[in-house]
Write a protein that holds these residues in place. Sequence first.
Motif, PDB file in Angstrom:
ATOM      1  N   VAL A 250      48.699  37.465  44.267  1.00 16.51           N
ATOM      2  CA  VAL A 250      47.690  37.711  45.297  1.00 16.51           C
ATOM      3  C   VAL A 250      47.385  39.204  45.405  1.00 16.51           C
ATOM      4  O   VAL A 250      46.218  39.612  45.498  1.00 16.51           O
ATOM      5  CB  VAL A 250      48.155  37.152  46.655  1.00 16.51           C
ATOM      6  CG1 VAL A 250      47.216  37.586  47.774  1.00 16.51           C
ATOM      7  CG2 VAL A 250      48.237  35.634  46.598  1.00 16.51           C
ATOM      8  N   VAL A 251      48.431  40.048  45.392  1.00 15.61           N
ATOM      9  CA  VAL A 251      48.227  41.491  45.527  1.00 15.61           C
ATOM     10  C   VAL A 251      47.529  42.070  44.301  1.00 15.61           C
ATOM     11  O   VAL A 251      46.709  42.992  44.411  1.00 15.61           O
ATOM     12  CB  VAL A 251      49.583  42.195  45.762  1.00 15.61           C
ATOM     13  CG1 VAL A 251      49.410  43.710  45.777  1.00 15.61           C
ATOM     14  CG2 VAL A 251      50.196  41.735  47.072  1.00 15.61           C
ATOM     15  N   PHE A 252      47.825  41.513  43.122  1.00 15.75           N
ATOM     16  CA  PHE A 252      47.224  42.025  41.892  1.00 15.75           C
ATOM     17  C   PHE A 252      45.803  41.501  41.671  1.00 15.75           C
ATOM     18  O   PHE A 252      45.029  42.096  40.922  1.00 15.75           O
ATOM     19  CB  PHE A 252      48.103  41.646  40.691  1.00 15.75           C
ATOM     20  CG  PHE A 252      47.673  42.285  39.401  1.00 15.75           C
ATOM     21  CD1 PHE A 252      47.912  43.630  39.169  1.00 15.75           C
ATOM     22  CD2 PHE A 252      47.016  41.549  38.432  1.00 15.75           C
ATOM     23  CE1 PHE A 252      47.515  44.228  37.981  1.00 15.75           C
ATOM     24  CE2 PHE A 252      46.610  42.133  37.248  1.00 15.75           C
ATOM     25  CZ  PHE A 252      46.872  43.483  37.017  1.00 15.75           C
ATOM     26  N   MET A 253      45.445  40.411  42.349  1.00 13.44           N
ATOM     27  CA  MET A 253      44.154  39.763  42.118  1.00 13.44           C
ATOM     28  C   MET A 253      42.943  40.691  42.287  1.00 13.44           C
ATOM     29  O   MET A 253      41.972  40.589  41.532  1.00 13.44           O
ATOM     30  CB  MET A 253      44.011  38.548  43.033  1.00 13.44           C
ATOM     31  CG  MET A 253      42.924  37.581  42.610  1.00 13.44           C
ATOM     32  SD  MET A 253      42.942  36.096  43.647  1.00 13.44           S
ATOM     33  CE  MET A 253      44.516  35.382  43.180  1.00 13.44           C
ATOM     34  N   PRO A 254      42.937  41.626  43.265  1.00 14.19           N
ATOM     35  CA  PRO A 254      41.769  42.517  43.372  1.00 14.19           C
ATOM     36  C   PRO A 254      41.469  43.304  42.106  1.00 14.19           C
ATOM     37  O   PRO A 254      40.329  43.738  41.911  1.00 14.19           O
ATOM     38  CB  PRO A 254      42.155  43.455  44.527  1.00 14.19           C
ATOM     39  CG  PRO A 254      43.075  42.646  45.371  1.00 14.19           C
ATOM     40  CD  PRO A 254      43.852  41.802  44.407  1.00 14.19           C
ATOM     41  N   MET A 255      42.480  43.504  41.237  1.00 14.27           N
ATOM     42  CA  MET A 255      42.230  44.219  39.986  1.00 14.27           C
ATOM     43  C   MET A 255      41.272  43.463  39.082  1.00 14.27           C
ATOM     44  O   MET A 255      40.645  44.052  38.202  1.00 14.27           O
ATOM     45  CB  MET A 255      43.553  44.442  39.246  1.00 14.27           C
ATOM     46  CG  MET A 255      44.414  45.538  39.825  1.00 14.27           C
ATOM     47  SD  MET A 255      43.673  47.171  39.681  1.00 14.27           S
ATOM     48  CE  MET A 255      43.548  47.342  37.917  1.00 14.27           C
ATOM     49  N   ALA A 256      41.148  42.145  39.301  1.00 12.41           N
ATOM     50  CA  ALA A 256      40.231  41.342  38.493  1.00 12.41           C
ATOM     51  C   ALA A 256      38.792  41.470  38.965  1.00 12.41           C
ATOM     52  O   ALA A 256      37.873  40.986  38.309  1.00 12.41           O
ATOM     53  CB  ALA A 256      40.660  39.866  38.529  1.00 12.41           C
ATOM     54  N   ILE A 257      38.595  42.122  40.133  1.00 19.23           N
ATOM     55  CA  ILE A 257      37.260  42.283  40.700  1.00 19.23           C
ATOM     56  C   ILE A 257      36.692  43.625  40.254  1.00 19.23           C
ATOM     57  O   ILE A 257      37.393  44.635  40.238  1.00 19.23           O
ATOM     58  CB  ILE A 257      37.308  42.220  42.246  1.00 19.23           C
ATOM     59  CG1 ILE A 257      37.913  40.891  42.688  1.00 19.23           C
ATOM     60  CG2 ILE A 257      35.928  42.404  42.856  1.00 19.23           C
ATOM     61  CD1 ILE A 257      38.139  40.798  44.180  1.00 19.23           C
ATOM     62  N   SER A 258      35.443  43.648  39.878  1.00 17.03           N
ATOM     63  CA  SER A 258      34.817  44.902  39.471  1.00 17.03           C
ATOM     64  C   SER A 258      34.639  45.825  40.675  1.00 17.03           C
ATOM     65  O   SER A 258      34.627  45.383  41.822  1.00 17.03           O
ATOM     66  CB  SER A 258      33.450  44.630  38.836  1.00 17.03           C
ATOM     67  OG  SER A 258      32.533  44.157  39.812  1.00 17.03           O
ATOM     68  N   MET A 259      34.497  47.121  40.397  1.00 14.53           N
ATOM     69  CA  MET A 259      34.271  48.094  41.470  1.00 14.53           C
ATOM     70  C   MET A 259      32.988  47.759  42.231  1.00 14.53           C
ATOM     71  O   MET A 259      32.904  47.949  43.442  1.00 14.53           O
ATOM     72  CB  MET A 259      34.173  49.499  40.881  1.00 14.53           C
ATOM     73  CG  MET A 259      35.500  50.073  40.434  1.00 14.53           C
ATOM     74  SD  MET A 259      36.480  50.680  41.820  1.00 14.53           S
ATOM     75  CE  MET A 259      37.656  51.709  40.977  1.00 14.53           C
ATOM     76  N   LEU A 260      31.985  47.271  41.512  1.00 10.95           N
ATOM     77  CA  LEU A 260      30.715  46.904  42.157  1.00 10.95           C
ATOM     78  C   LEU A 260      30.935  45.801  43.184  1.00 10.95           C
ATOM     79  O   LEU A 260      30.492  45.906  44.332  1.00 10.95           O
ATOM     80  CB  LEU A 260      29.708  46.450  41.090  1.00 10.95           C
ATOM     81  CG  LEU A 260      28.383  45.891  41.614  1.00 10.95           C
ATOM     82  CD1 LEU A 260      27.591  46.960  42.341  1.00 10.95           C
ATOM     83  CD2 LEU A 260      27.560  45.313  40.474  1.00 10.95           C
ATOM     84  N   ALA A 261      31.645  44.750  42.773  1.00 11.11           N
ATOM     85  CA  ALA A 261      31.896  43.633  43.682  1.00 11.11           C
ATOM     86  C   ALA A 261      32.768  44.074  44.858  1.00 11.11           C
ATOM     87  O   ALA A 261      32.507  43.702  46.005  1.00 11.11           O
ATOM     88  CB  ALA A 261      32.564  42.484  42.935  1.00 11.11           C
ATOM     89  N   ALA A 262      33.785  44.888  44.573  1.00  9.63           N
ATOM     90  CA  ALA A 262      34.657  45.379  45.653  1.00  9.63           C
ATOM     91  C   ALA A 262      33.866  46.228  46.637  1.00  9.63           C
ATOM     92  O   ALA A 262      34.074  46.155  47.856  1.00  9.63           O
ATOM     93  CB  ALA A 262      35.815  46.180  45.074  1.00  9.63           C
ATOM     94  N   GLY A 263      32.942  47.039  46.126  1.00 14.58           N
ATOM     95  CA  GLY A 263      32.108  47.855  46.998  1.00 14.58           C
ATOM     96  C   GLY A 263      31.250  47.010  47.922  1.00 14.58           C
ATOM     97  O   GLY A 263      31.122  47.297  49.118  1.00 14.58           O
ATOM     98  N   ILE A 264      30.663  45.952  47.386  1.00 15.10           N
ATOM     99  CA  ILE A 264      29.841  45.060  48.212  1.00 15.10           C
ATOM    100  C   ILE A 264      30.699  44.357  49.263  1.00 15.10           C
ATOM    101  O   ILE A 264      30.300  44.214  50.425  1.00 15.10           O
ATOM    102  CB  ILE A 264      29.120  44.036  47.308  1.00 15.10           C
ATOM    103  CG1 ILE A 264      28.106  44.756  46.411  1.00 15.10           C
ATOM    104  CG2 ILE A 264      28.417  42.975  48.153  1.00 15.10           C
ATOM    105  CD1 ILE A 264      27.481  43.874  45.360  1.00 15.10           C
TER     106      ILE A 264
END
Length: 426
Positions: free
Chosen positions: A100-114
Amino acid sequence: MTGTRRAVAVLFLLPSLVLLGALVVYPIGYSLVRSFLNQSGDGFAGFDNYKALFTDDGIRTALKNNVIWVVFAPTIATALGLVFAVLTERVRWGTAFKLVVFMPMAISMLAAGIIFRLVYDQDPDKGVANAVWVGVHDTFAESSAFPKAHPGRQSPLRPDKGGFVTGQAVRAGQSVALPLVGVAPDQMPGNAKKAVQAAVEPGKVTGTAWQDFTRGKGVGRLGQADPSELGYAGMRVEAVKDGKVVASTKVRDNGTFTLPAQADGALLRLPASNFKEPYNGLDWLGPSLVTPAIIGSYIWMWAGFAMVLIAAGLAGLPRELLEAARVDGANEWQVFRRVTVPLLAPVLAVVAVTLMINVLKVFDLVFIIAPGSSQDDANVLALELYRKGFSEDQPGIASAIAVFLLLLVIPVMLFNIRRLRREVRR
């Protein structure tokens, strides 16, 4: 080695060398040359573009923010990664937690920014951060439900220090009408009931505070509580004599209230606390908080990366040292501080340095999360490079920023390479 073997090796390396030269060496060389030319590119500017790095307000703000990023983002992400790695060794569901903690690494910076642009939305009905913050605030300090309420026509109330007060003193055994208007029906408290005229009680002051919404001739009576009108449930009423509050109460759900005999001869006041604007949370993307807010989103993404690397280092620690420390009487905090952390120091250094290199180049999150009104306050060098090169058409200064960024990254990279070589020799 023979000459033939060297030639074969060069042939095998040639495609990689061509790509490396075209995509890395040539752009670096061109940027270096362009940084010494004027904005049109047809004249030599000397060090003028580099002087702008320390005189331009936008670049100086970006440099200051980059220092904040380099100091706080890698430190906090590494510390969280260390805590997560140590704790997940002690729970059964540690693997699921790591996932769960590592999962955000699979998200692009663009998606994380949104995602975080929505998380930090000012409206508590949209932004998760403000929804939580407002919920905590309202638990300890209740917000007003009547920020727009004010006296209507023929009202006995007049303005007083942000609230309203009656023009004449009230008497015991009297029922007082305090009509107000200005609150939309859908904004009334959920527990508000149909307003009723307060009954007279001997020795006490009674009254009604309600939404006196009279729509026209023949529809409702001005100054009287009608069946279609709601009471101002929860509104505070104070009895004031000589500037001092002698009694106070809250309006019931049906708009009625009762004050004791001490209110006889006092003025009735609806204090300003009834009409203050409801708490709307923090301006996360305002000038003062935008950089910490964006750093928070970066940590959300990269704490998992730090955790995985540190967990790998933790798995390779000699367990006999940890057990020996426990046998010698050390508690878990002492084992962690005096044994685990020193043994993990090389891994922690690699993680921290890697994140430092990463934050020096951060661009996506700042560009997407920071709104236009506060983007200047959240500015970083990579974003300023983009703005100078494409928005403001100043390629000379943009190239100087690129070279300056490269010079900042090189010492950190050399430190990392040297440490990795030491690890290999061991």
